[in-house]
Design a protein around this motif. Structure first.
Motif, PDB file in Angstrom:
ATOM      1  N   ASP A 106       0.760  -1.325   0.009  1.00 24.24           N
ATOM      2  CA  ASP A 106       0.056  -0.006  -0.081  1.00 24.24           C
ATOM      3  C   ASP A 106       0.701   1.254  -0.125  1.00 24.24           C
ATOM      4  N   PHE A 107       1.469   1.405  -1.031  1.00 22.20           N
ATOM      5  CA  PHE A 107       2.319   2.525  -1.091  1.00 22.20           C
ATOM      6  C   PHE A 107       1.841   4.091  -0.961  1.00 22.20           C
ATOM      7  N   GLU A 108       2.274   4.690  -0.071  1.00 21.21           N
ATOM      8  CA  GLU A 108       1.819   6.308  -0.217  1.00 21.21           C
ATOM      9  C   GLU A 108       2.096   7.072  -1.355  1.00 21.21           C
ATOM     10  N   ALA A 109       3.264   6.641  -1.807  1.00 20.27           N
ATOM     11  CA  ALA A 109       4.173   7.293  -2.804  1.00 20.27           C
ATOM     12  C   ALA A 109       5.235   6.145  -3.295  1.00 20.27           C
ATOM     13  N   ASP A 164      29.196  -7.976  -4.013  1.00 21.58           N
ATOM     14  CA  ASP A 164      30.020  -7.458  -3.198  1.00 21.58           C
ATOM     15  C   ASP A 164      29.472  -5.925  -2.808  1.00 21.58           C
ATOM     16  N   GLU A 165      28.789  -5.344  -3.808  1.00 28.70           N
ATOM     17  CA  GLU A 165      28.757  -3.904  -3.622  1.00 28.70           C
ATOM     18  C   GLU A 165      26.968  -3.784  -4.073  1.00 28.70           C
ATOM     19  N   PRO A 166      26.240  -2.882  -3.348  1.00 26.37           N
ATOM     20  CA  PRO A 166      24.800  -2.620  -3.729  1.00 26.37           C
ATOM     21  C   PRO A 166      24.807  -2.459  -5.237  1.00 26.37           C
ATOM     22  N   GLN A 167      23.702  -2.839  -6.006  1.00 26.24           N
ATOM     23  CA  GLN A 167      23.623  -3.038  -7.364  1.00 26.24           C
ATOM     24  C   GLN A 167      22.484  -2.193  -7.634  1.00 26.24           C
ATOM     25  N   ARG A 168      21.220  -2.158  -6.739  1.00 23.69           N
ATOM     26  CA  ARG A 168      20.167  -1.203  -7.367  1.00 23.69           C
ATOM     27  C   ARG A 168      20.214   0.107  -6.762  1.00 23.69           C
ATOM     28  N   ASP A 169      20.636   0.032  -5.294  1.00 25.31           N
ATOM     29  CA  ASP A 169      20.553   1.202  -4.732  1.00 25.31           C
ATOM     30  C   ASP A 169      19.292   1.993  -4.547  1.00 25.31           C
ATOM     31  N   GLU A 170      18.352   1.011  -4.127  1.00 22.88           N
ATOM     32  CA  GLU A 170      17.190   1.648  -4.104  1.00 22.88           C
ATOM     33  C   GLU A 170      16.590   1.189  -2.555  1.00 22.88           C
ATOM     34  N   ILE A 171      15.775   2.040  -1.851  1.00 23.13           N
ATOM     35  CA  ILE A 171      15.131   2.043  -0.596  1.00 23.13           C
ATOM     36  C   ILE A 171      13.801   2.354  -0.535  1.00 23.13           C
ATOM     37  N   ILE A 172      13.032   1.654   0.334  1.00 18.32           N
ATOM     38  CA  ILE A 172      11.630   2.159   0.566  1.00 18.32           C
ATOM     39  C   ILE A 172      11.352   2.527   2.032  1.00 18.32           C
ATOM     40  N   LEU A 173      11.019   3.681   2.204  1.00 14.14           N
ATOM     41  CA  LEU A 173      10.995   4.255   3.653  1.00 14.14           C
ATOM     42  C   LEU A 173       9.617   4.253   4.231  1.00 14.14           C
ATOM     43  N   ASP A 174       9.733   4.036   5.612  1.00  4.78           N
ATOM     44  CA  ASP A 174       8.356   4.100   6.322  1.00  4.78           C
ATOM     45  C   ASP A 174       8.047   5.528   6.296  1.00  4.78           C
ATOM     46  N   SER A 189      26.745   0.558  10.035  1.00  6.23           N
ATOM     47  CA  SER A 189      27.246   1.337  11.128  1.00  6.23           C
ATOM     48  C   SER A 189      27.600   2.929  10.639  1.00  6.23           C
ATOM     49  N   ARG A 190      27.895   3.884  11.756  1.00 10.81           N
ATOM     50  CA  ARG A 190      27.893   5.154  11.145  1.00 10.81           C
ATOM     51  C   ARG A 190      29.132   5.410  10.139  1.00 10.81           C
ATOM     52  N   HIS A 191      30.150   4.569  10.365  1.00 16.69           N
ATOM     53  CA  HIS A 191      31.325   4.824   9.598  1.00 16.69           C
ATOM     54  C   HIS A 191      31.002   4.430   8.226  1.00 16.69           C
ATOM     55  N   THR A 192      30.171   3.468   7.801  1.00 14.68           N
ATOM     56  CA  THR A 192      30.175   2.982   6.556  1.00 14.68           C
ATOM     57  C   THR A 192      28.895   3.411   5.684  1.00 14.68           C
ATOM     58  N   ALA A 193      27.891   4.255   6.388  1.00 18.59           N
ATOM     59  CA  ALA A 193      26.794   4.811   6.063  1.00 18.59           C
ATOM     60  C   ALA A 193      27.392   5.701   4.934  1.00 18.59           C
ATOM     61  N   GLU A 194      28.343   6.709   5.017  1.00 21.11           N
ATOM     62  CA  GLU A 194      28.756   7.648   3.999  1.00 21.11           C
ATOM     63  C   GLU A 194      29.091   7.059   2.796  1.00 21.11           C
ATOM     64  N   THR A 195      29.437   5.866   2.710  1.00 19.65           N
ATOM     65  CA  THR A 195      29.777   4.962   1.437  1.00 19.65           C
ATOM     66  C   THR A 195      28.711   4.524   0.554  1.00 19.65           C
ATOM     67  N   ASN A 196      27.450   4.415   1.246  1.00 15.07           N
ATOM     68  CA  ASN A 196      26.340   3.877   0.299  1.00 15.07           C
ATOM     69  C   ASN A 196      25.084   5.019   0.266  1.00 15.07           C
ATOM     70  N   GLU A 197      24.896   5.503  -0.889  1.00 12.94           N
ATOM     71  CA  GLU A 197      23.860   6.482  -1.101  1.00 12.94           C
ATOM     72  C   GLU A 197      22.846   5.825  -1.833  1.00 12.94           C
ATOM     73  N   LEU A 198      21.520   5.676  -1.285  1.00 14.57           N
ATOM     74  CA  LEU A 198      20.532   4.901  -1.831  1.00 14.57           C
ATOM     75  C   LEU A 198      19.535   5.998  -2.410  1.00 14.57           C
ATOM     76  N   THR A 199      18.576   5.470  -3.301  1.00 12.10           N
ATOM     77  CA  THR A 199      17.403   6.511  -4.040  1.00 12.10           C
ATOM     78  C   THR A 199      16.349   6.043  -3.252  1.00 12.10           C
ATOM     79  N   VAL A 200      15.461   6.855  -2.670  1.00  7.33           N
ATOM     80  CA  VAL A 200      14.033   6.647  -2.256  1.00  7.33           C
ATOM     81  C   VAL A 200      13.126   6.324  -3.244  1.00  7.33           C
ATOM     82  N   ILE A 201      12.765   5.187  -3.409  1.00  7.66           N
ATOM     83  CA  ILE A 201      11.850   4.816  -4.707  1.00  7.66           C
ATOM     84  C   ILE A 201      10.363   4.471  -4.073  1.00  7.66           C
ATOM     85  N   GLY A 202      10.104   4.270  -2.749  1.00  7.97           N
ATOM     86  CA  GLY A 202       8.791   4.414  -2.422  1.00  7.97           C
ATOM     87  C   GLY A 202       8.550   4.603  -0.793  1.00  7.97           C
TER      88      GLY A 202
END
Length: 410
Positions: free
Chosen positions: A137-140, A157-167, A187-200
């Motif tokens: 039931d996607f709001e967007a 070994d590395e993210p391929q789709r770089d997508e994420i769905i947020l509450d 971890s806070r240290h590794t977060a800056e290396t992974n940038e994902l796009t909000v798709i839903g």
């Protein structure tokens, strides 16, 4: 006693009871409200108990999987973040290759740090799945899915789709919407290396985890967590083919994979409930205390009502009415008050449930946590009517014992 005499006595008892209720309207209203509150507490708590059980069953039904496979230890309180199943994609491929299995896929759960600024991150539970399904039931925006070849391949070994769905609440707190990017890491240290796009935007898994959660393609989540090499997951789920008996398939899988706990979806619900015996015991205790409290409160109410009518009862006893008729008079009052209180409680219950469900959805993330099947209303009304009448008759019988002429003289 003749039938005519019984009818006359019954009409007399009813007339006396109604006259007593009309004589003290304030007392009558307060007694009805007290019965209403007692019954309302029972219906609301029972609705909560029913809702908790149905929530778990609905969650597994929405996932639309026949068989669930896990491996100890899975810590329910930690949302299964230990991910004890290794080689999940390979095992899923082995399961899918069986003639009695239509498809199988892993589910992983981790806690991740995410935010729009690598220096300002918040911790949230993340669920990794191969694809989204009905019930989100996607709001967007929209969900994601992977092709069969990718689903059967070892995680990258590395993210391929770089997508994420947020509450929705996470999206509001971060101030992001579909199309924006956020940093994500285990971890806070590794977060800056992974940038994902909000798709839903969807809170599907939040209602089962009890806190705002995010959903990430399984391979990407494993890559972010650094577990691609061991390919770790919390659950393996499978659908059997149309003509297969899922109980028989589950038993066969249990023998083929003794290191795993293999359950059908029904048994998985039972297992989840068994793991939460303290919660269920607490819920049952609350319901039991609510019923007991309602009966005790009702008994005290009618004992008080009978006590306040001791002069009237003494006068009736003085002119020759028996204790049985006095008990019938108070019992009839209890029947009327129970009827009114029960009807009022049944009418108010939906409003209370709507309000509590809104509170639950906004604070806890559980939508429609309280459920009110017809049995809830029937049970509450029966409690008001039955308990009100019985305890009133007992109170009237006891009051008749002490209703003496001395009360008139006092």
């Amino acid at each position: 006693m003749s039938v005519g005499g019984a009818i006359v006595r019954t009409r007399a008892v009813i007339g006396l009871a109604l006259a007593q209720l009309r004589r003290s309207p304030g007392r009558t209203v307060l007694t009805v409200l007290a019965v209403t509150l007692a019954v309302l507490s029972v219906t609301v708590l029972a609705s909560l108990g029913v809702g908790v059980v149905e929530k778990g069953e609905q969650g597994l039904d929405s996932a639309d999987r026949d068989i669930w496979i896990s491996r100890s230890p899975v810590d329910p309180a930690a949302s299964g973040t230990e991910n004890p199943i290794s080689g999940a994609h390979g095992t899923a491929a082995q399961l899918t290759a069986r003639d009695d299995i239509a498809s199988a896929s892993p589910i992983a759960m981790y806690d991740v740090y995410l935010g729009t600024d690598p220096s300002d991150l918040q911790r949230r539970p993340a669920v990794g799945v191969q694809e989204t399904h009905d019930g989100f039931d996607f709001e967007a925006g929209q969900g994601f899915e992977v092709d069969e070849e990718t689903a059967a391949s070892p995680p990258p070994d590395e993210p391929q789709r770089d997508e994420i769905i947020l509450d929705p609440r996470v999206a509001d707190e971060l101030g992001v919407s579909v199309g924006d990017t956020i940093y994500v890491g285990t971890s806070r240290h590794t977060a800056e290396t992974n940038e994902l796009t909000v798709i839903g935007i969807s809170g599907y898994y939040s209602q089962y985890l009890g806190s705002p959660a995010v959903t990430v393609p399984l391979g990407d989540l494993q890559a972010i967590a650094g577990t691609s090499g061991t390919d770790r997951a919390t659950y393996l789920t499978a659908d059997v083919v149309d003509d297969a008996d899922r109980d028989a398939v589950a038993a066969d899988l249990g023998e083929a994979y003794p290191e795993y706990d293999v359950r059908t979806s029904d048994n998985q619900v039972q297992s989840m409930l068994e793991e939460r015996t303290m919660v269920l015991a607490s819920g049952a205790t609350l319901v039991g205390l609510a019923v007991l409290g309602g009966i005790v409160l009702t008994a005290n109410l009618f004992a008080l009502v009978a006590h306040q009518q001791r002069e009237e009862l003494a006068a009736l006893r003085a002119i020759g009415l028996s204790r049985r008729l006095l008990a019938g008079t108070i019992g009839t009052q209890g029947l009327v008050i129970g009827l009114l209180g029960g009807l009022l409680a049944v009418a108010v219950t939906p409003l209370a449930v709507i309000g509590l469900n809104r509170f639950s959805a906004s604070v806890l993330g559980f939508e429609r946590l309280l459920r009110t099947p017809p049995e809830i209303y029937a049970g509450g009304f029966a409690l008001a009517l039955g308990a009100g009448t019985i305890v009133a008759i007992v109170a009237g019988w006891r009051a008749g014992r002490y209703a003496r002429i001395e009360h008139l003289q006092a």
